[in-house]
Motif scaffolding. Structure first.
Motif, PDB file in Angstrom:
ATOM      1  N   VAL A 237      29.658  40.723  38.349  1.00  0.00           N
ATOM      2  CA  VAL A 237      30.699  39.822  38.860  1.00  0.00           C
ATOM      3  C   VAL A 237      31.680  39.471  37.743  1.00  0.00           C
ATOM      4  O   VAL A 237      32.899  39.517  37.927  1.00  0.00           O
ATOM      5  CB  VAL A 237      30.067  38.530  39.443  1.00  0.00           C
TER       6      VAL A 237
ATOM      7  N   ALA B 108      34.083  42.359  36.885  1.00  0.00           N
ATOM      8  CA  ALA B 108      35.161  42.507  37.863  1.00  0.00           C
ATOM      9  C   ALA B 108      36.219  41.423  37.667  1.00  0.00           C
ATOM     10  O   ALA B 108      37.421  41.679  37.758  1.00  0.00           O
ATOM     11  CB  ALA B 108      34.598  42.443  39.287  1.00  0.00           C
ATOM     12  N   MET B 109      35.757  40.212  37.364  1.00  0.00           N
ATOM     13  CA  MET B 109      36.704  39.106  37.188  1.00  0.00           C
ATOM     14  C   MET B 109      37.550  39.280  35.934  1.00  0.00           C
ATOM     15  O   MET B 109      38.748  39.013  35.947  1.00  0.00           O
ATOM     16  CB  MET B 109      35.951  37.775  37.148  1.00  0.00           C
TER      17      MET B 109
ATOM     18  N   LYS C  66      40.110  41.973  36.531  1.00  0.00           N
ATOM     19  CA  LYS C  66      41.218  41.518  37.391  1.00  0.00           C
ATOM     20  C   LYS C  66      41.917  40.277  36.836  1.00  0.00           C
ATOM     21  O   LYS C  66      42.604  39.558  37.555  1.00  0.00           O
ATOM     22  CB  LYS C  66      40.689  41.227  38.801  1.00  0.00           C
TER      23      LYS C  66
ATOM     24  N   ARG D 221      40.901  37.379  36.148  1.00  0.00           N
ATOM     25  CA  ARG D 221      40.583  36.078  36.746  1.00  0.00           C
ATOM     26  C   ARG D 221      39.619  35.268  35.875  1.00  0.00           C
ATOM     27  O   ARG D 221      39.232  34.164  36.240  1.00  0.00           O
ATOM     28  CB  ARG D 221      40.016  36.282  38.151  1.00  0.00           C
TER      29      ARG D 221
ATOM     30  N   ALA E 160      37.905  31.380  47.633  1.00  0.00           N
ATOM     31  CA  ALA E 160      38.433  32.716  47.352  1.00  0.00           C
ATOM     32  C   ALA E 160      37.568  33.432  46.325  1.00  0.00           C
ATOM     33  O   ALA E 160      37.248  34.614  46.471  1.00  0.00           O
ATOM     34  CB  ALA E 160      39.873  32.620  46.853  1.00  0.00           C
ATOM     35  N   LEU E 161      37.160  32.694  45.300  1.00  0.00           N
ATOM     36  CA  LEU E 161      36.334  33.294  44.249  1.00  0.00           C
ATOM     37  C   LEU E 161      35.005  33.775  44.816  1.00  0.00           C
ATOM     38  O   LEU E 161      34.593  34.917  44.601  1.00  0.00           O
ATOM     39  CB  LEU E 161      36.093  32.269  43.141  1.00  0.00           C
TER      40      LEU E 161
ATOM     41  N   ASP F  12      35.438  36.689  47.407  1.00  0.00           N
ATOM     42  CA  ASP F  12      36.024  37.910  46.845  1.00  0.00           C
ATOM     43  C   ASP F  12      35.152  38.476  45.712  1.00  0.00           C
ATOM     44  O   ASP F  12      34.645  39.598  45.797  1.00  0.00           O
ATOM     45  CB  ASP F  12      37.440  37.604  46.351  1.00  0.00           C
ATOM     46  N   ALA F  13      34.933  37.665  44.676  1.00  0.00           N
ATOM     47  CA  ALA F  13      34.223  38.171  43.485  1.00  0.00           C
ATOM     48  C   ALA F  13      32.744  38.450  43.765  1.00  0.00           C
ATOM     49  O   ALA F  13      32.147  39.324  43.134  1.00  0.00           O
ATOM     50  CB  ALA F  13      34.368  37.187  42.328  1.00  0.00           C
ATOM     51  N   PHE F  14      32.136  37.724  44.684  1.00  0.00           N
ATOM     52  CA  PHE F  14      30.711  37.919  44.970  1.00  0.00           C
ATOM     53  C   PHE F  14      30.464  38.831  46.174  1.00  0.00           C
ATOM     54  O   PHE F  14      29.329  39.078  46.547  1.00  0.00           O
ATOM     55  CB  PHE F  14      30.022  36.562  45.179  1.00  0.00           C
TER      56      PHE F  14
ATOM     57  N   ASN G 217      43.434  40.509  43.063  1.00  0.00           N
ATOM     58  CA  ASN G 217      42.413  40.575  44.117  1.00  0.00           C
ATOM     59  C   ASN G 217      41.332  41.584  43.756  1.00  0.00           C
ATOM     60  O   ASN G 217      41.636  42.710  43.362  1.00  0.00           O
ATOM     61  CB  ASN G 217      43.060  40.973  45.444  1.00  0.00           C
ATOM     62  N   ILE G 218      40.093  41.181  43.907  1.00  0.00           N
ATOM     63  CA  ILE G 218      38.987  42.060  43.544  1.00  0.00           C
ATOM     64  C   ILE G 218      38.745  43.090  44.650  1.00  0.00           C
ATOM     65  O   ILE G 218      38.673  44.276  44.390  1.00  0.00           O
ATOM     66  CB  ILE G 218      37.743  41.219  43.192  1.00  0.00           C
TER      67      ILE G 218
END
Lengths: 196, 294
Positions: A157, A160-161, A164, A166, B235-236, B239-241, B280-281
């Motif tokens: 996770v 990916a963050m 991106k 984030r 959103a996190l 999207d991320a999970f 966006n993931i």
């Protein structure tokens, strides 16, 4: 000690009074055991004492049960119980008070949520704003070697963050009014202590 | 009077796409939103009160209100957790004189004060009740016809303070109306105001997998192409999970999660950089191919 005495000593009215005196603690007197909070709570299936029983244990002064329950640490702050409670108890605020009490009473390692909240606060107060990448590192560092296994499970996770953008690794902005913010916090914390 | 913007910490990290698209949408609609609150600080999210108690967290949040009052403008917030903290502190100051004086005593230690004369408004509230859906329809250049959207208001958005003129605390519909004004279809979505698990990713991850999984399941079962939300935490988590939860549940979601202002940007035909899709993931390009070129 007879069995009856042992049972009786489990319930300590002084403990209930101690909890009524914490921040937002007085609201706990208002619970009438209807159980609407239980059917409402999204985290109830993971709680060893669901909210209704938790409030009963508090009212009864059941020290052992209250101190070991994971109930407040699972509260997600979704506020649904608070808007539904027919007695108007701001349950989310009561949980804040309990978490602060438990961390002060039993130490910051009482639950992962206590350590995470404290770390979040420390980073925030020092910078004026949150910096998630730093918060995460500090949390796992303080949580100790046992938490490394948990941290590893989150690598996918986190990757990916970061990819991106984030979870920026560069420091977030700090504010100019850091010392002002600290003074405001310290005064409010002192007032809260006076009031309870 | 206009609004002054409280971006919140997520706007600089996990919710960067919300920040970018918010600014672009505000401009596109000619909304009276000017500047950020100067030198704003973290509102405390859903965590600080656990560590220092409610009064101390609310005093920390109130510094932002005091700074906004100096600028003489009502506050607009896009993040649901920030909205909860700022609006509830504001409301409590209006209704509770003791709390009002305690907060001012704390603010005074930093040379500030706040009369509680401002309003704190959520972006969705301002879009519906001030800007109006007619204006949104008028500004829509590319109607999103055929796009099925699960409108995930999120819990804190509608439950911060009970405002019947804003939305229902359990079954919100305002986000649906907004998305429909863009030409899209809002699918039935019973999880619209249910919890994603919040900020417990590290402390109780199984709770996130379970609750966010239910949100994703509900969106998928109701035929949604995308999830839309104003909340950075919703959103996190969705999207991320998503990939992690899909693997755990042995499912495939392929459910892009957009901030509502990103979707508005698509319908308003804003520039690609204003849509902030690179953040966006789960990539939204394929589901939105009819309206956005990669």
């Amino acid at each position: 000690m007879t069995a009856a005495n042992k049972q009786a000593s489990r319930y300590d009215p002084a403990f209930a009074n101690e909890l009524y005196a914490i921040e937002n603690g007085e609201y706990m007197k208002q619970c009438m055991q209807c159980g609407l909070c239980v059917v409402t709570c999204p985290a109830r299936h993971l709680m060893d004492l669901q909210p209704r029983k938790y409030f009963k244990a508090i009212q009864a002064g059941d020290r052992d049960q209250v101190l070991k329950a994971n109930t407040p640490w699972l509260c997600t702050s979704c506020n649904l119980c608070t808007v539904r409670c027919p007695r108007g108890i701001p349950i989310i605020d009561v949980m804040h008070g309990m978490k602060l009490y438990l961390a002060q009473k039993q130490g910051i390692k009482v639950a992962p949520g206590a350590l995470f909240s404290k770390t979040f606060f420390d980073v925030m107060l020092k910078r004026g704003r949150q910096w998630e990448a730093w918060l995460t590192q500090m949390y796992y560092l303080k949580a100790g070697p046992g938490a490394i296994k948990d941290a590893m499970k989150m690598i996918d996770v986190a990757q990916a963050m970061v990819f991106k953008k984030r979870l920026p690794l560069a420091p977030a902005k700090t504010i100019k009014g850091k010392s002002q913010l600290k003074k405001i916090y310290e005064k409010a914390a002192a007032l809260a202590k006076e009031g309870h | 009077m206009g609004y002054i913007f409280y971006p919140g910490c997520a706007s600089e990290a996990t919710g960067k796409a919300s920040f970018i698209s918010f600014e672009a949408v505000v401009k596109a609609l000619g909304m009276d939103v000017h500047d950020e609150i100067p030198d704003w600080n973290c509102c405390g999210a859903s965590l600080v009160a656990n560590a220092v108690g409610d009064l101390a967290q609310q005093a920390i949040a109130a510094r932002n209100l005091a700074l906004a009052e100096k600028a003489g403008k009502d506050v607009i917030v896009a993040c649901s957790s920030c909205y909860l903290n700022l609006s509830w502190t504001n409301e409590k100051m209006k209704i509770d004189p003791k709390f009002h004086s305690q907060i001012n005593e704390a603010l005074g230690a930093g040379g500030l004060s706040y009369s509680a004369g401002l309003q704190v408004r959520h972006l969705i509230d301002v879009l519906i009740n001030e800007v109006g859906l007619d204006k949104v329809r008028e500004r829509t250049i590319k109607p999103l016809e055929g796009l099925k959207v699960a409108c995930y208001s999120g819990c804190q958005t509608v439950r911060a303070i009970r405002r019947p003129d804003f939305d229902d605390v359990e079954f919100p519909v305002m986000l649906d109306r907004l998305v429909e004004a863009l030409g899209a279809t809002a699918v039935p979505f019973p999880m619209a105001a249910r919890c994603c698990g919040g900020a417990q990713q590290f402390t109780n991850p199984e709770l996130i997998y379970d609750l966010t999984g239910k949100v994703l399941d509900s969106a998928a079962e109701n035929g949604a192409d995308v999830i839309v939300t104003p909340c950075p935490m919703c959103a996190l988590n969705t999207d991320a999970f998503q990939d992690k939860i899909a693997k755990l549940k042995k499912k495939k979601y392929n459910m892009p999660v957009l901030f509502v202002t990103q979707l508005m940007g698509v319908a308003f035909d804003l520039k690609p950089k204003d849509l902030a899709f690179p953040y966006n993931i789960v990539s939204p390009y394929k589901k939105l191919a009819k309206w956005v070129k990669k």
